[in-house]
Design a protein around this motif. Structure first.
Motif, mmCIF file in Angstrom:
data_model
loop_
_atom_site.group_PDB
_atom_site.id
_atom_site.type_symbol
_atom_site.label_atom_id
_atom_site.label_comp_id
_atom_site.label_asym_id
_atom_site.label_seq_id
_atom_site.Cartn_x
_atom_site.Cartn_y
_atom_site.Cartn_z
ATOM 1 N N SER A 137 0.856 -1.186 0.000
ATOM 2 C CA SER A 137 0.000 0.000 0.000
ATOM 3 C C SER A 137 0.891 1.235 0.000
ATOM 4 C CB SER A 137 -0.937 0.004 1.210
ATOM 5 O OG SER A 137 -0.200 0.000 2.412
ATOM 6 N N PHE A 138 0.408 2.304 -0.631
ATOM 7 C CA PHE A 138 1.152 3.559 -0.720
ATOM 8 C C PHE A 138 0.335 4.653 -0.054
ATOM 9 C CE2 PHE A 138 2.574 0.979 -4.252
ATOM 10 C CZ PHE A 138 3.952 1.127 -4.191
ATOM 11 N N PHE A 139 1.025 5.596 0.583
ATOM 12 C CA PHE A 139 0.333 6.718 1.210
ATOM 13 C C PHE A 139 1.270 7.918 1.264
ATOM 14 C CE2 PHE A 139 1.714 3.387 4.047
ATOM 15 C CZ PHE A 139 2.540 4.002 4.975
ATOM 16 N N GLU A 140 0.697 9.094 1.150
ATOM 17 C CA GLU A 140 1.467 10.337 1.165
ATOM 18 C C GLU A 140 1.622 10.835 2.595
ATOM 19 O OE1 GLU A 140 3.067 11.834 -1.382
ATOM 20 O OE2 GLU A 140 2.425 10.147 -2.628
ATOM 21 N N THR A 141 2.844 11.236 2.952
ATOM 22 C CA THR A 141 3.116 11.813 4.266
ATOM 23 C C THR A 141 3.970 13.064 4.074
ATOM 24 O OG1 THR A 141 5.185 10.609 4.661
ATOM 25 C CG2 THR A 141 3.119 9.492 5.293
ATOM 26 N N GLY A 142 4.354 13.671 5.158
ATOM 27 C CA GLY A 142 5.188 14.863 5.098
ATOM 28 C C GLY A 142 6.579 14.624 4.537
ATOM 29 N N ILE A 143 7.007 13.371 4.437
ATOM 30 C CA ILE A 143 8.344 13.092 3.892
ATOM 31 C C ILE A 143 8.300 12.540 2.478
ATOM 32 C CG2 ILE A 143 9.426 12.811 6.154
ATOM 33 C CD1 ILE A 143 9.308 9.761 5.713
ATOM 34 N N GLY A 144 7.091 12.326 1.941
ATOM 35 C CA GLY A 144 6.965 11.823 0.576
ATOM 36 C C GLY A 144 6.012 10.652 0.496
ATOM 37 N N THR A 145 6.196 9.830 -0.526
ATOM 38 C CA THR A 145 5.348 8.652 -0.711
ATOM 39 C C THR A 145 5.947 7.495 0.076
ATOM 40 O OG1 THR A 145 4.761 9.392 -2.934
ATOM 41 C CG2 THR A 145 4.326 7.078 -2.396
ATOM 42 N N GLU A 146 5.216 7.093 1.094
ATOM 43 C CA GLU A 146 5.644 5.945 1.905
ATOM 44 C C GLU A 146 4.891 4.705 1.437
ATOM 45 O OE1 GLU A 146 6.269 6.343 6.158
ATOM 46 O OE2 GLU A 146 5.964 8.508 5.968
ATOM 47 N N PHE A 147 5.418 3.550 1.820
ATOM 48 C CA PHE A 147 4.756 2.292 1.472
ATOM 49 C C PHE A 147 4.767 1.355 2.664
ATOM 50 C CE2 PHE A 147 9.203 1.613 0.258
ATOM 51 C CZ PHE A 147 9.498 0.416 0.885
ATOM 52 N N GLY A 148 3.842 0.438 2.623
ATOM 53 C CA GLY A 148 3.812 -0.704 3.514
ATOM 54 C C GLY A 148 3.804 -1.925 2.623
ATOM 55 N N ALA A 149 4.738 -2.835 2.840
ATOM 56 C CA ALA A 149 4.827 -4.062 2.039
ATOM 57 C C ALA A 149 4.943 -5.213 3.016
ATOM 58 C CB ALA A 149 6.015 -4.011 1.094
#
Length: 175
Positions: A137-149
């Protein structure tokens, strides 16, 4: 000339002592593999060794990693971590470790890290490689595009096509 009694006992002790070659000691060439639950360790010949799961002591973890990577480590005390006070250990070009209450609680692969997970995921891996770790899954945060794999998390590079960082466990990331 008769051998002394102490020489006799020394010889007897040496005969009954375990051979040092049979004792494993981590060293250069051993392979550390980051995992969602800590760090796995294999000797240079591929033999699995006792790893360092989350909860391992600072002393035991560093006692294992220093013979492999050397003494070029940097220890820091990041302020204002959401998880509470932590100690950060950076092994340049390899891994950043997080400790809390003298226990390994997390790791990060960033910048020029050459380490890879058991599925081969590392800094610079293509986005497609994330699926080998589990559902992504991908999600936008204050540091950029983060992911959970699966049980791993990380950050995509600005190009959106490659992995810029990977972590597991407790970290001190400011978003």
């Amino acid at each position: 000339m008769r051998p002394s009694i102490s020489a006799f006992f020394l010889a007897l002790t040496l005969i009954n002592a375990p051979a040092m070659a049979d004792v494993y000691w981590p060293g250069p060439g051993d392979v550390v593999t980051p995992h969602a639950t800590g760090l796995f360790l294999n000797s240079a010949d591929g033999t699995p060794r006792e790893g360092m799961p989350f909860g391992s002591s600072f002393h035991a973890t560093m006692h294992t990693l220093v013979p492999i990577y050397g003494h070029d480590v940097s220890v820091g005390f990041p302020q204002e971590c959401g998880e509470g006070p932590m100690v950060s250990v950076s092994i340049p070009g390899q891994i950043n470790l997080m400790f809390q209450d003298d226990r390994l609680t997390g790791w990060m692969l960033i910048d020029d890290s050459t380490l890879r997970t058991a599925t081969g995921l590392g800094v610079g891996s293509p986005q497609e490689a994330l699926s080998a770790e589990g559902p992504v899954s991908f999600f936008e945060t204050g540091i950029g595009t983060e992911f959970g794999a699966g049980d791993l998390f990380g950050l995509m590079a600005e190009d959106g096509r490659t992995v810029a960082g990977i972590w597991s466990g407790a970290t001190c990331i400011f978003r």
